[in-house]
Scaffold this motif. Sequence first.
Motif, PDB file in Angstrom:
ATOM      1  N   LEU A   1      -7.740   9.828  -0.814  1.00 15.75           N
ATOM      2  CA  LEU A   1      -6.105   8.840  -0.917  1.00 15.75           C
ATOM      3  C   LEU A   1      -6.097   8.884   1.022  1.00 15.75           C
ATOM      4  CD1 LEU A   1      -4.800   9.043  -4.113  1.00 15.75           C
ATOM      5  CD2 LEU A   1      -6.268   6.996  -3.110  1.00 15.75           C
ATOM      6  N   GLY A   2      -5.799   9.978   1.331  1.00 14.37           N
ATOM      7  CA  GLY A   2      -5.405  10.504   2.858  1.00 14.37           C
ATOM      8  C   GLY A   2      -4.202  11.563   3.205  1.00 14.37           C
ATOM      9  N   THR A   3      -3.253  11.136   4.006  1.00 12.68           N
ATOM     10  CA  THR A   3      -3.101  12.752   4.620  1.00 12.68           C
ATOM     11  C   THR A   3      -1.811  12.468   4.394  1.00 12.68           C
ATOM     12  OG1 THR A   3      -3.327  11.630   6.924  1.00 12.68           O
ATOM     13  CG2 THR A   3      -5.442  13.109   6.698  1.00 12.68           C
ATOM     14  N   ASN A   4      -0.868  11.482   4.700  1.00  5.06           N
ATOM     15  CA  ASN A   4       0.616  10.834   5.244  1.00  5.06           C
ATOM     16  C   ASN A   4       0.806  10.925   3.755  1.00  5.06           C
ATOM     17  OD1 ASN A   4       0.680  11.645   7.530  1.00  5.06           O
ATOM     18  ND2 ASN A   4       1.196   9.545   8.645  1.00  5.06           N
ATOM     19  N   LEU A   5       1.547  12.045   3.271  1.00  3.23           N
ATOM     20  CA  LEU A   5       2.102  11.853   1.966  1.00  3.23           C
ATOM     21  C   LEU A   5       3.763  12.365   1.428  1.00  3.23           C
ATOM     22  CD1 LEU A   5       0.693  12.195  -0.913  1.00  3.23           C
ATOM     23  CD2 LEU A   5       1.469  14.707  -0.998  1.00  3.23           C
ATOM     24  N   TRP A   6       3.861  10.849   1.019  1.00  2.00           N
ATOM     25  CA  TRP A   6       5.549  11.095   0.051  1.00  2.00           C
ATOM     26  C   TRP A   6       5.448  11.228  -0.824  1.00  2.00           C
ATOM     27  CZ3 TRP A   6       9.888   9.052   3.427  1.00  2.00           C
ATOM     28  CH2 TRP A   6      10.736   9.213   2.246  1.00  2.00           C
ATOM     29  N   LEU A   7       6.630  12.979  -1.718  1.00  2.87           N
ATOM     30  CA  LEU A   7       6.320  13.043  -2.986  1.00  2.87           C
ATOM     31  C   LEU A   7       8.281  12.295  -3.457  1.00  2.87           C
ATOM     32  CD1 LEU A   7       6.142  16.904  -2.016  1.00  2.87           C
ATOM     33  CD2 LEU A   7       4.080  15.152  -3.379  1.00  2.87           C
TER      34      LEU A   7
ATOM     35  N   GLU B   1       5.870   6.495   7.075  1.00  9.60           N
ATOM     36  CA  GLU B   1       4.626   6.468   7.298  1.00  9.60           C
ATOM     37  C   GLU B   1       4.071   6.576   6.034  1.00  9.60           C
ATOM     38  OE1 GLU B   1       5.114   9.020  10.831  1.00  9.60           O
ATOM     39  OE2 GLU B   1       5.527   8.063  12.391  1.00  9.60           O
ATOM     40  N   ALA B   2       4.312   6.686   5.257  1.00 13.95           N
ATOM     41  CA  ALA B   2       3.196   7.084   3.743  1.00 13.95           C
ATOM     42  C   ALA B   2       2.488   6.449   4.180  1.00 13.95           C
ATOM     43  CB  ALA B   2       4.550   7.738   3.093  1.00 13.95           C
ATOM     44  N   GLU B   3       1.409   7.087   3.678  1.00 12.14           N
ATOM     45  CA  GLU B   3      -0.263   6.327   3.083  1.00 12.14           C
ATOM     46  C   GLU B   3      -0.291   6.613   1.427  1.00 12.14           C
ATOM     47  OE1 GLU B   3      -3.063   7.271   6.697  1.00 12.14           O
ATOM     48  OE2 GLU B   3      -2.347   8.461   5.418  1.00 12.14           O
ATOM     49  N   VAL B   4       0.482   7.504   0.654  1.00  5.76           N
ATOM     50  CA  VAL B   4       0.310   8.053  -0.648  1.00  5.76           C
ATOM     51  C   VAL B   4       1.531   8.217  -0.905  1.00  5.76           C
ATOM     52  CG1 VAL B   4      -1.079   9.429  -2.175  1.00  5.76           C
ATOM     53  CG2 VAL B   4      -2.432   8.692   0.682  1.00  5.76           C
ATOM     54  N   LEU B   5       1.635   7.439  -2.407  1.00  8.78           N
ATOM     55  CA  LEU B   5       2.819   8.238  -2.869  1.00  8.78           C
ATOM     56  C   LEU B   5       2.828   8.966  -4.016  1.00  8.78           C
ATOM     57  CD1 LEU B   5       6.027   8.299  -2.982  1.00  8.78           C
ATOM     58  CD2 LEU B   5       5.714   6.193  -4.529  1.00  8.78           C
ATOM     59  N   ALA B   6       2.864  10.248  -3.608  1.00 10.79           N
ATOM     60  CA  ALA B   6       2.665  11.366  -5.106  1.00 10.79           C
ATOM     61  C   ALA B   6       4.362  11.169  -6.215  1.00 10.79           C
ATOM     62  CB  ALA B   6       2.930  12.217  -4.805  1.00 10.79           C
ATOM     63  N   VAL B   7       3.601  11.108  -7.681  1.00  4.49           N
ATOM     64  CA  VAL B   7       4.771  10.960  -8.375  1.00  4.49           C
ATOM     65  C   VAL B   7       5.041  11.433  -9.077  1.00  4.49           C
ATOM     66  CG1 VAL B   7       7.215   8.894  -9.217  1.00  4.49           C
ATOM     67  CG2 VAL B   7       5.283   7.737  -7.039  1.00  4.49           C
ATOM     68  N   PRO B   8       5.042  13.273  -8.922  1.00  3.10           N
ATOM     69  CA  PRO B   8       4.793  13.861 -10.625  1.00  3.10           C
ATOM     70  C   PRO B   8       6.310  13.659 -10.766  1.00  3.10           C
ATOM     71  CG  PRO B   8       5.185  15.186  -8.262  1.00  3.10           C
ATOM     72  CD  PRO B   8       5.390  13.425  -7.951  1.00  3.10           C
TER      73      PRO B   8
ATOM     74  N   GLY C   1       8.061  -4.465  -3.947  1.00  3.08           N
ATOM     75  CA  GLY C   1       6.434  -4.400  -3.263  1.00  3.08           C
ATOM     76  C   GLY C   1       6.128  -3.032  -2.853  1.00  3.08           C
ATOM     77  N   LEU C   2       6.403  -2.703  -3.552  1.00  2.00           N
ATOM     78  CA  LEU C   2       5.780  -0.598  -2.879  1.00  2.00           C
ATOM     79  C   LEU C   2       4.827  -0.566  -2.713  1.00  2.00           C
ATOM     80  CD1 LEU C   2       7.075   1.822  -1.116  1.00  2.00           C
ATOM     81  CD2 LEU C   2       7.993   2.439  -3.551  1.00  2.00           C
ATOM     82  N   THR C   3       4.648  -0.698  -4.298  1.00  2.00           N
ATOM     83  CA  THR C   3       3.299  -0.216  -4.471  1.00  2.00           C
ATOM     84  C   THR C   3       1.605  -0.990  -3.767  1.00  2.00           C
ATOM     85  OG1 THR C   3       3.216  -1.705  -7.053  1.00  2.00           O
ATOM     86  CG2 THR C   3       3.265  -0.041  -6.946  1.00  2.00           C
ATOM     87  N   ASP C   4       2.355  -2.404  -2.963  1.00  2.00           N
ATOM     88  CA  ASP C   4       1.170  -3.071  -2.389  1.00  2.00           C
ATOM     89  C   ASP C   4       0.391  -2.155  -0.927  1.00  2.00           C
ATOM     90  OD1 ASP C   4       0.815  -4.899  -5.025  1.00  2.00           O
ATOM     91  OD2 ASP C   4       2.295  -5.677  -3.144  1.00  2.00           O
ATOM     92  N   GLU C   5       1.998  -1.528  -0.702  1.00  2.00           N
ATOM     93  CA  GLU C   5       2.039  -0.665   0.496  1.00  2.00           C
ATOM     94  C   GLU C   5       1.756   0.618   1.053  1.00  2.00           C
ATOM     95  OE1 GLU C   5       5.857  -0.793   2.528  1.00  2.00           O
ATOM     96  OE2 GLU C   5       6.859  -2.450   1.174  1.00  2.00           O
ATOM     97  N   VAL C   6       1.475   1.409  -0.389  1.00  2.00           N
ATOM     98  CA  VAL C   6       1.339   3.120  -0.679  1.00  2.00           C
ATOM     99  C   VAL C   6      -0.245   2.715  -1.976  1.00  2.00           C
ATOM    100  CG1 VAL C   6       3.031   3.647   0.588  1.00  2.00           C
ATOM    101  CG2 VAL C   6       3.422   3.397  -1.649  1.00  2.00           C
ATOM    102  N   ASP C   7      -0.865   3.959  -1.198  1.00  2.00           N
ATOM    103  CA  ASP C   7      -1.449   3.979  -3.081  1.00  2.00           C
ATOM    104  C   ASP C   7      -0.786   5.446  -3.357  1.00  2.00           C
ATOM    105  OD1 ASP C   7      -4.368   3.000  -2.901  1.00  2.00           O
ATOM    106  OD2 ASP C   7      -4.539   4.692  -0.990  1.00  2.00           O
TER     107      ASP C   7
END
Lengths: 662, 445
Positions: B211-217, B269-276, B293-299
Amino acid sequence: MVSAVQLLDVVLNGLTIGMVYVLVAAGLSVVFGVMGVLNLAHGELLALGAYFAFSLVTGFGAGGFWLALIAVPVLVGLLGALTERGLINRVYGRGQLAQILLTFGLLLIIFDLKRFVWGKSPKFFSPPSLLDQTVTLFGFSYSGYSYFIIAAGAVLSVSIWALLRYTRFGLVVRAGSEDREMVRNLGVDIDRYYTLVFGFGAALAAFGGVVLGGYQNVSLEMGNAVIIPAFVIVVLGGLGSFRGAVAGGLLVGIVQSAVTTFVPQVQGVVVFLLMIGVLLVRPEGLFGGTSERVDAGRSEPSEFVGGLGGGVLSDRWRSRVGIGVVGVLTLVPVFDGILYSDFVVSLLITVLIWALFAMSLDVVLGYTGLISLGHALFYGLGAYAALLTLLHVSPSAFAALGIAVAVSALTAWIVGHLAIRVSGVYFVMITLAFAEIVHRAVFKIDATGGSSGLFGAPEPLYGFGTSGIRFSEVLVGVEPLAFTGDSLFYYFLLAVVVGSYLFLRRIMSAPFGSVLRSVRESELRSRFIGYEVRSVKRQAFVISSTLAGLSGALFALYNGFVSPDLMNWINSGNAIIMVVLGGSGTLYGPMLGATVFTLIERQLSSVIPWWRLLLGALFVLVVLFLPTGLVSLPKRLRDVRTRETGARVGTSEDASEVEADD
Amino acid sequence: MDGHDTEGSETSPGGGGVGRRRALRCLGGGALAAALGTAGCIQQTGEGGTTETESEGGSTAEPTTDGDDTGTSTPESVTVGVLVPTSGPSAPLGEAQRQGAELGVRYVNESDEFDFTIDPVYEDTQTDPSTGLQRAQQVVENDGATYVAGALESSVALAVADYVSDRDVVYTSGAATIELTGENCNANTFRTETNAAQQMAGLVDFVAEELGTNLWLHTTDDAYGNSAVSQIERRIEARGFDIDVVGRTMPDKGTTNYGPQISGISNSEAEVLAVPDTGADLINFMKQADNAGLTDEVDVIGTAIFAQVSRQALGSAAVGAYSSTLYNHKLETGDNRQFVESYRDEYEGVPGSFARVGYDMIRMTARGIQEAGTSDPTTVRETLAGLDVTTALGTTPFRECDHQAVNPVWTGQVVEGDEMPAVELLNKVSGAEAVRPCETTGCSI
């Protein structure tokens, strides 16, 4: 650096949730303002609206949503009006406690009815696709449904404002929240308006439910989730003020949104801090009227709570019954494992802990006329202090109890110092605020184990230093009267509970108790006689809270764990219910209430899935037919029998029952 | 273990004297049971092992000389207390776990592989730790259960685990909180559910690879959310992945409006959003994120988006999201096919992860009892640790060091489906790869 976009986000997010709050709080506030009813079931009416909307959307597709916006408020409004006609109008003038018990009963009944009809799983419906999309305006994209919530809320608020401002209905409602008696004296049949007002409030809540249902899931719990913020907003804005509810709702929404964005650490507590601040500076709320309102806490406590006091047993009978009950309780562990399983002792331990907790509340509620909705704070605090002592300081049970009692007393003194300045509904809300702040802090702090709580305390040592006994390691007595483990703890607990009862009974028959009762009956006159009323109330608050802390500490000693749920406001609410159910101002009444409540909640619930309905119905029945609680049941039966035989003697009736019969 | 009547025979020596005290107890128990609504007269014998004594409670002197087959044979019936929340916030999940448990009990009772039957006692924890604990006391002290299974919520599971820690009771848990097989582990507690650390292993590995490197939790500020965040960070560090955690949002449980969090993520700058995250919080967040519209911006990758309840609730809003996947009815692992069939026969539809856990927690306990040849909890718990057992996920033994089931974890993507979106499995992390090394668990048994 805060960008304009970020700021716009904050405002829009705040307005979205703020509008939902407005819809919930407006109805609650108007109902309180006009009728003086603190409707605990208001959140359930909102949830009911959301469930009806779910059914309509499922049945009619996208069109169902638009239909729901109109039809559901009408339907729920009608239900509300019917409830007012059938039940709520029977408790006017009976004080807040009767209304709290009644509306709490209704809450439980509606909760279970929802479960019957729609099941336990959360439901979901999507708003029409027109609203369910991202809207981009001037390069700024935002959720379309949020725009819809803000617009719908605004339109509705303006319409209500116009309704209150320009119609006769509005005129009477506004006059009613200024001065009910005056309206009546002017020849307006305000009672008829009560039904309309209650139905109107219910309809507003239902509209809020429809809107909120499109935004989040529709679940059984959603009513509980909104009722506390709604109360906060009503108090912040000023009781009975529609303008206040709108301003308060939007203010809370925006403050929450800003805090969540910039200082997320305090997001849970900020609303309560805000409320405490407002209550201390301007108790009547931001837009509250200046009139001397009965319910706003400027009046005598006895008028606010009503139906308090007075034992139903004579001293001699009380001692006899008391000794009898203690005697029976003493024998319980003897037949444990012969007539019944060990579990009975565990169950009675839970009952006794709750009985002590409920009795402690009676000191402020029944004897002083102060309704504390923050009593769980001390229960939880005592439990946490005891468990932390066992874990980190000393395995001694006495040390744990001592520290727990000291911590509770100190906290009660501080909280009491601030909270006692206000009374009536404001006291209810300020105690709730303190409790919620600590409750949320416990979640965040590592030392208290966060949301899972603390586990694994060593087995407490009943003694000091190295000398003492551990209940599981000793056998006391000779067969067949040998006890160990839980049975020994049971005796220890029984002794503490009986000791606490005798201690309180002593205090209440001493001059201090008389002063408390005189404050309850007339705060003003007590002050004229020369008593420091605030100081007396604070002392009562400290005694009460300390005993609550003791009951929490005993919970921790027995169970060896604590969790933040102990401080949940539901526990404070349950304690109030127990006191009122059993009979306030008697000390033994609350214990009886705690026993009945705990047995139904803990035991009946495992066999009867609809136990809430049963409990709710019990509350309603008690409110209607036993105004002074379960302890008055024998007297009540006797009265009924006397009346039937035609040998009614009028002199034995006491004032409150005459009122209830009317 | 020897016969069943140790306690009874203590007070009434002599063959015919099972009589008064025993009968009294049974009758008393019956009366109490009637009063409290619990059924039957079941009691615990001194040496562990439980027996149903209804025949003795009844009047006929039926020759219940079960002492005949003495030795180490397993008892005829073992009482298992099944504690699942069927009211309170976790009720929908608890309901699924209970369905699974009921099937598990039936599996054991109808199968020739087991020499005993399970006598289940189902109780509702109301998603509240004090109630959960009370119910554990009830099944152990009143119903004579020496085996307890279930619980979903972390604090309920921890309270039950704490209760069994100093008793001869074995607890097989269905909760995911890390402490249960970490700092708060104990010799009597086992866990069938895949724990938070295992779940995060699947998630982090997939983020790094695909997926990518910039991760948001983003998760809820509760026990599960906190352990999820720390396990994600631990895994990133332990594996040396090139992932930057650029921010995190952890609102309170039960938050109604996720607007502020969504705006914050969107502006980063998040590319990936982790939602545990789990339950209603997950669903409400995803619903609002999709609307904004957030789900269109990030994985988006979660740990519970794969669950039936989430897919059903979110519908098209879930499509495209990735999820660490603990179970899927299409898996060909272990005896999953048989499980799916029996579930279909009973309940229509296919089982989800919570039903799987309910099913296997009963069967794993039963296999331990069968293998040990006795229902004595002390022997069983020693047998159960490290015992190779076949579950719907394959061979997933409870590890000896922390009693965690070594479950594999998959990663899947939510795709369009018929009635509700389906999950397409993309890769698999083996059980041994996903589980934490023993020395890092903080558990010593």
